[in-house]
Design an enzyme around this catalytic site. Structure first.
Site, short mmCIF file in Angstrom:
data_model
loop_
_atom_site.label_atom_id
_atom_site.label_comp_id
_atom_site.label_asym_id
_atom_site.label_seq_id
_atom_site.Cartn_x
_atom_site.Cartn_y
_atom_site.Cartn_z
N CYS A 145 16.86 87.92 -34.60
CA CYS A 145 16.67 89.38 -33.87
C CYS A 145 17.36 89.75 -32.88
CB CYS A 145 15.16 89.64 -33.83
SG CYS A 145 14.69 91.09 -33.70
N HIS B 172 12.03 87.61 -37.98
CA HIS B 172 11.50 86.47 -36.96
C HIS B 172 11.03 85.16 -37.90
CE1 HIS B 172 11.44 88.56 -33.24
NE2 HIS B 172 11.49 89.46 -33.69
N GLU C 215 10.16 82.18 -37.22
CA GLU C 215 9.41 81.35 -36.30
C GLU C 215 7.98 82.02 -36.18
OE1 GLU C 215 11.51 83.60 -35.27
OE2 GLU C 215 10.60 84.71 -33.56
N1 GLN Z 1 15.25 95.53 -30.55
C1 GLN Z 1 15.25 94.19 -29.93
C2 GLN Z 1 16.53 94.53 -29.10
O1 GLN Z 1 17.33 95.42 -29.34
C3 GLN Z 1 15.00 93.23 -30.51
C4 GLN Z 1 13.70 93.12 -31.02
C5 GLN Z 1 13.11 91.58 -31.44
O2 GLN Z 1 13.92 90.59 -30.90
N2 GLN Z 1 12.00 91.85 -31.94
O3 GLN Z 1 16.90 93.82 -28.28
#
Ligand code: GLN
Length: 198
Positions: free
Chosen positions: A85, A176, A178
């Protein structure tokens, strides 16, 4: 003994620490987790995790602490990384956002919060290359991967966009892994390669 560094400047660190321990246990491998908040520790790690969180903050702190260069050296030495992410955003070659100084660990460009504009978070059964059963993928304000370079293997797509990729030693997901008990993504990132090397 596998030494796993979880980059812990910001984001969901404890969940990744638990996930890598679970994956290790399933492979009969003891895992020592090293939480990385300062420079000087990355070189001790066999593998690295770059968690989700807020990519602007993570990027700024990595640079401030001088950890950014150490992570690049880790990848240049062909050692595994799992970036998830916000971790994917930071690891990318371009996040199209001047507040994120990307590490250029893998040859993809991303669009931050692309899913998030429509829907904040969702869970979806995801077909991942090589998995016999779908992976329960949790997306939270997730980025979209919008361009992938020649050497990048797309492992999964959602809604027509890549959401899991591999580029050499780096596996990255928009979701995610995890946050579920399913450790197949951590297996894929860390234990497949180690098994091959062994
Ligand atoms: N939208 C977040 C960002 O731009 C990432 C979101 C997340 O890691 N769940 O950093």
């Amino acid at each position: 003994m596998l030494r796993a560094g979880v980059v812990a400047v910001q984001g969901d660190v404890s969940e990744h620490a638990a996930a890598i321990r679970r994956a290790g246990a399933a492979h009969g491998e003891e895992v020592e987790v090293i939480e990385i908040r300062q420079s000087g520790h990355v070189a001790d790690c066999d593998v690295l995790l770059l968690p989700g969180g807020e990519s602007t903050a993570i990027s700024r702190l990595l640079e401030r602490e001088g950890i950014d260069e150490e992570i690049r050296e880790h990848v240049a030495a062909d050692k595994p990384v799992l970036a998830t992410c916000a971790g994917l955003i930071v690891a990318s070659s371009d996040a199209k956002d001047e507040r994120v100084d990307t590490l250029d660990l893998l040859d993809v460009t991303v669009d931050r919060n692309a899913f998030g504009r429509q829907v904040d978070s969702f869970e979806a059964p995801l077909d991942v290359a090589g998995f016999s059963e779908p992976f329960p993928a949790v997306f939270i304000r997730a980025p979209v991967i919008d361009e992938v370079g020649d050497g990048v293997e797309v492992l999964a797509e959602w809604d027509g966009s890549p959401v899991a990729v591999r580029d050499g030693p780096v596996v990255a997901t928009a979701f995610h892994p995890e946050l579920t008990d399913d450790s197949r993504i951590h297996d894929l990132a860390f234990f497949d390669d180690l098994a091959v090397e062994a």
